[in-house]
Design an enzyme around this catalytic site. Structure first.
Site, PDB file in Angstrom:
ATOM      1  N   ASN A   9       0.860  -1.182   0.000  1.00 39.34           N
ATOM      2  CA  ASN A   9       0.000   0.000   0.000  1.00 39.34           C
ATOM      3  C   ASN A   9       0.903   1.240   0.000  1.00 39.34           C
ATOM      4  O   ASN A   9       1.619   1.492   0.972  1.00 39.34           O
ATOM      5  CB  ASN A   9      -0.889  -0.040   1.253  1.00 39.34           C
ATOM      6  N   LYS A  11       0.033   4.307   0.108  1.00 37.99           N
ATOM      7  CA  LYS A  11      -0.559   5.409   0.894  1.00 37.99           C
ATOM      8  C   LYS A  11      -0.272   6.749   0.206  1.00 37.99           C
ATOM      9  O   LYS A  11      -0.315   6.826  -1.023  1.00 37.99           O
ATOM     10  CB  LYS A  11      -0.074   5.363   2.350  1.00 37.99           C
ATOM     11  N   HIS A  93      -9.968   0.508   4.850  1.00 35.30           N
ATOM     12  CA  HIS A  93      -8.700   0.658   5.566  1.00 35.30           C
ATOM     13  C   HIS A  93      -8.951   1.508   6.813  1.00 35.30           C
ATOM     14  O   HIS A  93      -9.810   2.393   6.803  1.00 35.30           O
ATOM     15  CB  HIS A  93      -7.654   1.333   4.660  1.00 35.30           C
ATOM     16  N   GLU A 141      -5.566  -5.539  10.523  1.00 36.87           N
ATOM     17  CA  GLU A 141      -4.485  -4.603  10.889  1.00 36.87           C
ATOM     18  C   GLU A 141      -4.870  -3.865  12.175  1.00 36.87           C
ATOM     19  O   GLU A 141      -5.721  -2.965  12.130  1.00 36.87           O
ATOM     20  CB  GLU A 141      -4.312  -3.531   9.800  1.00 36.87           C
ATOM     21  N   ILE A 146      -0.075   0.288  13.085  1.00 36.99           N
ATOM     22  CA  ILE A 146       0.158   0.766  11.710  1.00 36.99           C
ATOM     23  C   ILE A 146       1.233   1.859  11.710  1.00 36.99           C
ATOM     24  O   ILE A 146       1.183   2.797  12.503  1.00 36.99           O
ATOM     25  CB  ILE A 146      -1.158   1.293  11.080  1.00 36.99           C
ATOM     26  N   GLY A 181       3.072  -2.688  10.800  1.00 38.27           N
ATOM     27  CA  GLY A 181       4.412  -2.818  11.374  1.00 38.27           C
ATOM     28  C   GLY A 181       5.276  -3.901  10.750  1.00 38.27           C
ATOM     29  O   GLY A 181       6.377  -4.166  11.245  1.00 38.27           O
ATOM     30  N   ALA A 202       3.126  -1.201   4.149  1.00 36.41           N
ATOM     31  CA  ALA A 202       3.340   0.137   3.595  1.00 36.41           C
ATOM     32  C   ALA A 202       4.741   0.627   3.946  1.00 36.41           C
ATOM     33  O   ALA A 202       5.683   0.450   3.179  1.00 36.41           O
ATOM     34  CB  ALA A 202       2.266   1.104   4.083  1.00 36.41           C
TER      35      ALA A 202
HETATM   36  O1  G3P Z   1      -2.187  -0.933   4.510  1.00 40.48           O
HETATM   37  C1  G3P Z   1      -1.010  -1.267   5.125  1.00 40.48           C
HETATM   38  C2  G3P Z   1      -0.804  -0.598   6.378  1.00 40.48           C
HETATM   39  O2  G3P Z   1      -1.821   0.058   7.006  1.00 40.48           O
HETATM   40  C3  G3P Z   1       0.288  -1.046   7.234  1.00 40.48           C
HETATM   41  O3  G3P Z   1       1.122   0.045   7.277  1.00 40.48           O
HETATM   42  O4  G3P Z   1       3.249   1.162   7.508  1.00 40.48           O
HETATM   43  O5  G3P Z   1       2.490  -0.461   9.236  1.00 40.48           O
HETATM   44  O6  G3P Z   1       3.198  -1.294   6.993  1.00 40.48           O
HETATM   45  P1  G3P Z   1       2.605  -0.149   7.791  1.00 40.48           P
END
Ligand code: G3P
Length: 225
Positions: A9, A11, A93, A141, A146, A181, A202
């Site tokens: 993602n 973002k 999301h 998630e 996140i 994470g 992400a």
């Molecule tokens: O959509 C993926 C996300 O919300 C996770 O974000 O930065 O923790 O990998 P991250």
């Protein structure tokens, strides 16, 4: 267990928009070809069509509005995504939540148009509810993890295993992904062992100094060693 998948993602990070988005998408395509692991990318709306025309891996939208084409300023329709052969949608999301009725309709309408749906959830009871609507994937998630450095598979392993359990109970055809994470091979390996078929990631990729190494490392988490 379903075929492993990594969904990146993008973002709205500066590191993953504009020209950077193309670089990440092409690197993801290369890593997917080299490892045999499916990697899908979800760029910003502005970059979506350019990316779709530039790579052969699946390209997802980060969100879509549950509206029909018409008088809606600043909105995104499924039909418009389909115009450009976008492969699928991420919906609900934690950073772009939807009403249950919209999630339900978007899952059905996208399937009718031949597009895949990844419906995000933030806890096990929401996973159960959303899985009953029958998306292709649910992606669990925990919001508090996140963008952080501790993976869901390390900090909240029970959220993954319990999600896998409830999804099996309500709809065996739904594939479970997890995210938040996720940064390295070990995080992926743990998630996979807990029953998640793939990851939604992400910052661990888009903010990495070496995108290719990060993706190779994540992909290696699905191998048995
Ligand atoms: O959509 C993926 C996300 O919300 C996770 O974000 O930065 O923790 O990998 P991250």
């Amino acid at each position: 267990m379903n075929k492993p998948i990594i969904v990146v993602n993008f973002k709205a990070y500066g590191e993953s928009t504009g020209k950077n988005s193309l670089n990440i998408a092409k690197t993801a395509e290369k890593v997917s070809n080299e490892t045999g692991i499916e990697i899908a990318v979800a760029p910003s709306f502005v970059d979506l069509v350019k990316i779709k025309e530039s790579v052969s891996i699946p390209v997802y939208a980060q969100h879509v509005d549950n509206i029909l084409p018409g008088s809606h300023t600043g909105s995104i329709t499924l039909e418009n995504l389909k115009d450009w052969n976008i492969d699928g949608i991420i919906i609900n999301h934690s950073e772009k939540q939807l009403k249950v009725s919209d999630i339900d309709e978007l899952i059905k309408r996208s399937r009718g148009m031949g597009m895949k749906s990844i419906a995000c959830t933030n806890n096990v009871s929401v996973t159960r509810a959303v899985a009953s609507l029958g998306p292709d994937y649910v992606a669990i998630e925990p919001p508090e993890l996140i963008g952080g450095d501790i993976s869901v598979s390390v900090a909240r392993p029970e959220v993954i295993s319990d999600s896998v359990k409830v999804v099996k109970e309500v709809n065996i055809n739904v594939t479970v992904l997890c995210g938040a994470g996720v940064k390295n091979k070990n995080d992926v390996k743990k998630a996979y062992q807990l029953g998640s078929s793939g990851i939604l990631v992400a910052s661990g990729v888009v903010k990495s100094k070496d995108i290719k190494s990060s993706l190779m490392d994540l992909a290696s988490g699905f191998k048995g060693d």
